[in-house]
Design a protein around this motif. Sequence first.
Motif, PDB file in Angstrom:
ATOM      1  N   ILE A  60      -7.920  -6.202   2.143  1.00 10.51           N
ATOM      2  CA  ILE A  60      -8.052  -4.786   2.458  1.00 10.51           C
ATOM      3  C   ILE A  60      -9.360  -4.249   1.888  1.00 10.51           C
ATOM      4  O   ILE A  60      -9.777  -4.627   0.788  1.00 10.51           O
ATOM      5  CB  ILE A  60      -6.844  -3.994   1.903  1.00 10.51           C
ATOM      6  N   GLY A  61     -10.028  -3.405   2.688  1.00 12.40           N
ATOM      7  CA  GLY A  61     -11.215  -2.700   2.228  1.00 12.40           C
ATOM      8  C   GLY A  61     -10.927  -1.199   2.188  1.00 12.40           C
ATOM      9  O   GLY A  61     -10.011  -0.715   2.856  1.00 12.40           O
ATOM     10  N   THR A  92       0.838  -1.208   0.000  1.00  9.42           N
ATOM     11  CA  THR A  92       0.000   0.000   0.000  1.00  9.42           C
ATOM     12  C   THR A  92       0.872   1.257   0.000  1.00  9.42           C
ATOM     13  O   THR A  92       0.572   2.221  -0.686  1.00  9.42           O
ATOM     14  CB  THR A  92      -0.910   0.008   1.243  1.00  9.42           C
ATOM     15  N   ILE A  93       1.958   1.198   0.771  1.00  6.44           N
ATOM     16  CA  ILE A  93       2.858   2.360   0.832  1.00  6.44           C
ATOM     17  C   ILE A  93       3.465   2.619  -0.544  1.00  6.44           C
ATOM     18  O   ILE A  93       3.580   3.762  -0.997  1.00  6.44           O
ATOM     19  CB  ILE A  93       3.989   2.109   1.850  1.00  6.44           C
ATOM     20  N   ASP A  94       3.853   1.518  -1.211  1.00  4.93           N
ATOM     21  CA  ASP A  94       4.515   1.668  -2.497  1.00  4.93           C
ATOM     22  C   ASP A  94       3.563   2.194  -3.578  1.00  4.93           C
ATOM     23  O   ASP A  94       4.006   2.771  -4.564  1.00  4.93           O
ATOM     24  CB  ASP A  94       5.112   0.329  -2.947  1.00  4.93           C
ATOM     25  N   TRP A 154      -4.729   0.986  -6.265  1.00  4.60           N
ATOM     26  CA  TRP A 154      -4.038   1.077  -7.550  1.00  4.60           C
ATOM     27  C   TRP A 154      -4.583   0.122  -8.584  1.00  4.60           C
ATOM     28  O   TRP A 154      -4.270   0.220  -9.737  1.00  4.60           O
ATOM     29  CB  TRP A 154      -2.554   0.837  -7.331  1.00  4.60           C
ATOM     30  N   ASN A 155      -5.383  -0.838  -8.133  1.00  6.90           N
ATOM     31  CA  ASN A 155      -5.828  -1.870  -9.069  1.00  6.90           C
ATOM     32  C   ASN A 155      -7.319  -2.122  -8.844  1.00  6.90           C
ATOM     33  O   ASN A 155      -7.717  -3.073  -8.194  1.00  6.90           O
ATOM     34  CB  ASN A 155      -4.997  -3.137  -8.836  1.00  6.90           C
ATOM     35  N   VAL A 156      -8.135  -1.201  -9.406  1.00  6.41           N
ATOM     36  CA  VAL A 156      -9.587  -1.295  -9.217  1.00  6.41           C
ATOM     37  C   VAL A 156     -10.166  -2.210 -10.287  1.00  6.41           C
ATOM     38  O   VAL A 156      -9.889  -2.034 -11.462  1.00  6.41           O
ATOM     39  CB  VAL A 156     -10.225   0.100  -9.308  1.00  6.41           C
ATOM     40  N   ALA A 215      -4.716  -6.154  -3.076  1.00  9.50           N
ATOM     41  CA  ALA A 215      -4.669  -5.350  -1.862  1.00  9.50           C
ATOM     42  C   ALA A 215      -4.814  -6.264  -0.651  1.00  9.50           C
ATOM     43  O   ALA A 215      -5.912  -6.565  -0.199  1.00  9.50           O
ATOM     44  CB  ALA A 215      -5.750  -4.271  -1.875  1.00  9.50           C
ATOM     45  N   LEU A 216      -3.651  -6.740  -0.153  1.00  9.39           N
ATOM     46  CA  LEU A 216      -3.608  -7.619   1.010  1.00  9.39           C
ATOM     47  C   LEU A 216      -2.603  -7.051   1.992  1.00  9.39           C
ATOM     48  O   LEU A 216      -1.625  -6.445   1.589  1.00  9.39           O
ATOM     49  CB  LEU A 216      -3.091  -9.012   0.639  1.00  9.39           C
ATOM     50  N   SER A 217      -2.834  -7.312   3.270  1.00  7.73           N
ATOM     51  CA  SER A 217      -1.808  -6.926   4.247  1.00  7.73           C
ATOM     52  C   SER A 217      -0.730  -8.002   4.269  1.00  7.73           C
ATOM     53  O   SER A 217      -0.859  -9.040   3.617  1.00  7.73           O
ATOM     54  CB  SER A 217      -2.435  -6.823   5.631  1.00  7.73           C
ATOM     55  N   PHE A 218       0.324  -7.764   5.023  1.00 14.31           N
ATOM     56  CA  PHE A 218       1.400  -8.745   5.149  1.00 14.31           C
ATOM     57  C   PHE A 218       0.851 -10.080   5.632  1.00 14.31           C
ATOM     58  O   PHE A 218       1.267 -11.144   5.194  1.00 14.31           O
ATOM     59  CB  PHE A 218       2.464  -8.234   6.115  1.00 14.31           C
TER      60      PHE A 218
END
Lengths: 375, 221
Positions: free
Chosen positions: A182-183, A47-49, A123-125, A174-177
């Motif tokens: 992610i929502g 997400t940061i990147d 970034w990827n909808v 969009a996943l966390s570590f």
Amino acid sequence: MVDLARKNLLHDKLRFVITVSGVAFAVTLIFVQIGLFGGLLDNASVTIDHLDADIWVTSSKTPNIDFAHLFPETSVQRVRSVPGVARADNLIVSFMFISLPNGARENIEVYALEDFSRWHFPWNVVQGNLDDLRRGRYFFLDESAARRFGPFAVGEYREVLDYRLKIIGTTREALSFTTTPIGFMDYRIAQTLLGREWVGRTTYIVAKLAPGADVAAAKAEIQRRLPHNDVYTTAEWSRQSRSYWVESTGIGFNMFMTVLLGGLVGIVIVAQTLYTSTMEHIKEFGTVKAIGGSNADIYKILAEQAVISAVVGYALGLIPAFALVPAMAKGGLKLVITPELMLVVFVGTVAMCLLAAMVSFRKVATIDPALVFRG
Amino acid sequence: MLLEATDIHKTFQEGRETVHVLNGVTLSLARGEIVSLEGPSGSGKTTLLSIIGCILTPTSGRVVIEQHGVNAQHQGELARVRRQYIGFVFQQFNLFPALTALENIEYALNIKGVKGVAAQREAERVLVAVGLAERLHFLPRDLSGGQKQRVAVARALAGNSPLILADEPTANLDSVTGGQVLEMFRALAKQENRGLLIVTHDPKVRAVADRVLKIEDGRLI
Ligand SMILES: Nc1ncnc2c1ncn2[C@@H]1O[C@H](COP(=O)(O)OP(=O)(O)OP(=O)(O)O)[C@@H](O)[C@H]1O
Ligand SMILES: [Mg+2]
């Protein structure tokens, strides 16, 4: 030059196949280990990147993006007035319970902004319009949630922290570590859901600088104005979020051990086959010496054989590694093989094989050319 | 003189015992000369050949090849002398099994510092000379014993080494084949003005030798 090294190597086809398989096995193992590690770490900072910010403000001592603490949201005003800052917004990152149709409760990680489009985030909808998030109790949910929580569709409702929200879009990657899906929802909605404690408070401030602005200067100025927060450039914050997981979980050490083991297996197999081969060719090497060849001439033969084994084994090891990428992806695992990694592993493979060849050097040095006269 | 070996002594240490293998051997060899060295098993023939061939170091004595005294203490120097002056033919042929006849000779030339097309031409020349023009690209396993020894002879002759040393070159060949190889060997040595020393048990070698030396208990008799 007659290529005695190559011809001898290919003369004994079975041994060559064994050597090359050993190298290929080690290479595949190393690629998979480092690649999975890279994939995991990618999630740690994905997400940061992707969020289009230059500077991140966190609460003091936040260890990584997922473990956020609260601070007053009015701080954003002070960031906005710093010279060089083009825009700055509050960002909430928080885990939330989501109730599934079967009544079970699971976790999602929510990212909340006032205006997603402005930050090119997510970034990827896949489906939906990000600007609709502002219009009410809506949220986007990552496709990976289907694997974790069962299928869902745009237009369905889910209870998030006991509020009914409508899914109006989906994203990918969009996943966390920890692979929590992610929502994405509106900043104010998130505050409402999270309750009284969160009123007027945020977890991050993200800032975009004007083109040509001095990042270091802006960062220093923000830090001066917000002495009780931590300020990072995007690259620093990304690195910090990754290294947190490496250091706190031991996955770095685990990967290191497997890579070491893979390398060791490769070295032992190559050293073993080259040594046996050297022993079997002792009479030939004696002949090379008798007709005036030096130790160095024979070292060159062994080194060339090692390099050939390395190159062929590397190529053969790379193929299954790449073939595993889609297979792993199906299982929800990301295998990242970058050109840099390919180069490093290639150099490592050649070095490994040369090291293995050197085991035979001592034997070669002791070969007595007088043995050519013995039966 | 092509080769002068003077008062060569060689002892080996066998545990506590010192074995005297060569006890003051003196011999010389001219270019174009073919010498046969005969003697019973264990008399020191191979040991003498190894010393003359700069593979072994004598305990005492002096080897001079083409007026150059060989400093036998230095391995690199010995290897250089072998590259420059000496061609070997072994009882077991000692060809490289993975290389064709042509490549075997090319490789030996490469070691001697002759590279590329020059090495290829020279290899072809000597193989044609030993009668193997039709077998250039055969691997050793596809050659008969006599043909293998011809390749080995060609390898020793390649690159103009003036001194050719052969240890029992006919021992692994039948009588007829051995005779043919010796005839060819003699003709080429004469034609190219090389000095040839053949260590042997084989009486047929006398037929091609200019001179016969006999060794017993490490002494020429
Ligand atoms: N490296 C060595 N260490 C100890 N003794 C050796 C060594 N090389 C040779 N000898 C001994 O020296 C003696 C002469 O050996 P050499 O091989 O020169 O004999 P030869 O005349 O060539 O015999 P053959 O006709 O059987 O080949 C033998 O008694 C042998 O055991
Ligand atoms: Mg002998």
